[in-house]
Design an enzyme around this catalytic site. Structure first.
Site, PDB file in Angstrom:
ATOM      1  N   SER A 194       0.849  -1.185   0.000  1.00 31.97           N
ATOM      2  CA  SER A 194       0.000   0.000   0.000  1.00 31.97           C
ATOM      3  C   SER A 194       0.887   1.237   0.000  1.00 31.97           C
ATOM      4  O   SER A 194       2.098   1.154   0.183  1.00 31.97           O
ATOM      5  CB  SER A 194      -0.914  -0.019   1.235  1.00 31.97           C
ATOM      6  OG  SER A 194      -1.774   1.103   1.262  1.00 31.97           O
ATOM      7  N   CYS A 195       0.270   2.404  -0.213  1.00 29.23           N
ATOM      8  CA  CYS A 195       1.020   3.672  -0.177  1.00 29.23           C
ATOM      9  C   CYS A 195       0.011   4.806  -0.059  1.00 29.23           C
ATOM     10  O   CYS A 195      -0.956   4.699   0.691  1.00 29.23           O
ATOM     11  CB  CYS A 195       1.909   3.818  -1.405  1.00 29.23           C
ATOM     12  SG  CYS A 195       1.003   3.818  -2.972  1.00 29.23           S
ATOM     13  N   GLY A 196       0.207   5.897  -0.800  1.00 31.82           N
ATOM     14  CA  GLY A 196      -0.727   7.004  -0.768  1.00 31.82           C
ATOM     15  C   GLY A 196      -1.907   6.802  -1.706  1.00 31.82           C
ATOM     16  O   GLY A 196      -3.064   6.929  -1.319  1.00 31.82           O
ATOM     17  N   GLY A 236      -1.606   4.115  -4.398  1.00 28.12           N
ATOM     18  CA  GLY A 236      -1.380   2.902  -5.167  1.00 28.12           C
ATOM     19  C   GLY A 236      -0.255   3.002  -6.173  1.00 28.12           C
ATOM     20  O   GLY A 236      -0.110   2.114  -7.018  1.00 28.12           O
ATOM     21  N   TRP A 279      -3.878   4.625   0.926  1.00 27.43           N
ATOM     22  CA  TRP A 279      -4.212   5.497   2.056  1.00 27.43           C
ATOM     23  C   TRP A 279      -5.263   6.552   1.714  1.00 27.43           C
ATOM     24  O   TRP A 279      -6.085   6.916   2.555  1.00 27.43           O
ATOM     25  CB  TRP A 279      -2.961   6.178   2.587  1.00 27.43           C
ATOM     26  CG  TRP A 279      -3.234   6.916   3.872  1.00 27.43           C
ATOM     27  CD1 TRP A 279      -3.391   8.260   4.050  1.00 27.43           C
ATOM     28  CD2 TRP A 279      -3.435   6.318   5.163  1.00 27.43           C
ATOM     29  NE1 TRP A 279      -3.666   8.555   5.357  1.00 27.43           N
ATOM     30  CE2 TRP A 279      -3.698   7.370   6.069  1.00 27.43           C
ATOM     31  CE3 TRP A 279      -3.422   5.000   5.632  1.00 27.43           C
ATOM     32  CZ2 TRP A 279      -3.936   7.145   7.425  1.00 27.43           C
ATOM     33  CZ3 TRP A 279      -3.656   4.780   6.989  1.00 27.43           C
ATOM     34  CH2 TRP A 279      -3.914   5.846   7.851  1.00 27.43           C
TER      35      TRP A 279
END
Length: 340
Positions: free
Chosen positions: A291-293, A295, A322
């Protein structure tokens, strides 16, 4: 607990020269890029382009460079991917716009496109299904958004996809680039692809995993977060105004920059990547979700796992990441954690 996989639906040529992968139809063409490696070097791409360069005169499968440059909305220099592409790109490279080739009906940025949207983009960019594509990033960032573009190709079934490691080295080592607007390409007849939903995890599944964290009998599913540590810990703001920072319960912070060389911005060698994952406590025997901010850099982690040969089970990406998580969880859920 089994993870239930759900899928949201998601110019005329003015360039000038400014400096000196396969699913090829097996009977017609064999790419000289290494089929057993996802990342390729500038030298390998240069050789492949010399052998199988894009050409309007040939219908044989080709090696096609694809620029996937993208910048965060709060980029301090206010750079845009296509503007950077116009300044310098690999000759005959196509520009893949992450924001446009996406599910534009979604409230979340650059979610995976539908098969029909992807198909139309391939037709317009002059890419055939049996062409080998090599995706690359900006020289400034090294590896940042190219893995997301490559992952999109793979999720939508394009057989031969590689990532250049990386465009900064391509430029530094003197391989040819050109400037200017994107060329016009002969439209292709790309078939409608199918989405591989087994590699994508949705919000409802992540929420279940978060609620089950540390509960007796729950499956030990690992969520790896590629955002910078300040955003993960909740001490730095998110780049999108109004979005709280922090992290999902039980997630592991692996900033994507730690997977790259600080000098060249290229991805670290496999043994160093394995060391990073081991030091972070990632168990290769259990499922991994990146995951990240939004994708994008989540796929940098996914690429690093492939490069390192790390992980024996399910490997997925949380497409909404996120930005979706922080907007959809309720305060009463207590699913946004901030470190002390």
């Amino acid at each position: 607990m089994a993870v239930v996989l759900l899928m949201r639906r998601h110019a005329l040529r003015t360039d000038k020269i400014i400096s000196p992968l396969r699913a090829a139809s097996q009977t017609r063409f064999e790419s000289n890029l290494p089929r057993d490696r996802f990342l390729v070097t500038p030298r390998e791409l240069d050789q492949a382009l010399k052998r199988n360069a894009p050409s309007k005169l040939s219908t044989a499968p080709k090696t096609i460079p694809v620029c996937g440059t993208w910048f965060l909305p709060n980029d301090p220099e206010k750079r845009k991917g296509y503007e950077v592409y116009k300044k310098a790109h690999i000759r005959k490279a196509r520009f893949f716009d992450l924001d446009k080739v996406s599910d534009t009906s979604s409230p979340y940025p650059h979610m995976l496109p539908s098969p029909e949207v992807f198909q139309e983009a391939m037709c317009e960019l002059g890419i055939n299904r049996d062409d080998t594509v090599v995706v690359y990033d900006s020289a400034e960032l090294g590896i940042f958004s190219a893995p997301r573009v490559a992952w999109t190709f793979k999720i939508l079934g394009h057989p031969a996809v590689h990532i250049l490691n990386n465009f900064k080295l391509w430029v530094d080592e003197g391989y040819p680039v050109e400037e200017g607007e994107q060329r016009e390409f002969n439209r292709t007849d790309y078939p409608t692809p199918s989405l591989d939903t087994s590699k994508v995890v949705a919000f409802e599944d992540i929420k279940t995993i978060a609620f089950d964290h540390n509960k007796e009998g729950s499956e030990p599913i690992q969520i790896l977060d590629a955002r910078p540590s300040g955003r993960f810990n909740g001490t730095d703001p998110e780049p999108r105004p109004g979005l709280p920072s922090g992290h999902m319960p039980g997630s592991i912070s692996i900033p994507h920059s730690e997977l790259l060389s600080p000098e060249t911005k290229a991805m670290l060698p496999a043994d160093q990547l394995r060391m990073v994952f081991e030091q972070k406590g990632v168990d290769p025997k259990h499922p991994i979700i990146s995951s990240c901010g939004t994708g994008v850099t989540a796929t940098v982690i996914d690429t690093a796992l492939i490069q390192a040969g790390y992980g024996e089970g399910v490997r997925q990406v949380y497409d909404g990441s996120w930005t979706e998580w922080a907007q959809r969880v309720q305060p009463s859920d207590n699913l946004i954690v901030k470190s002390e």
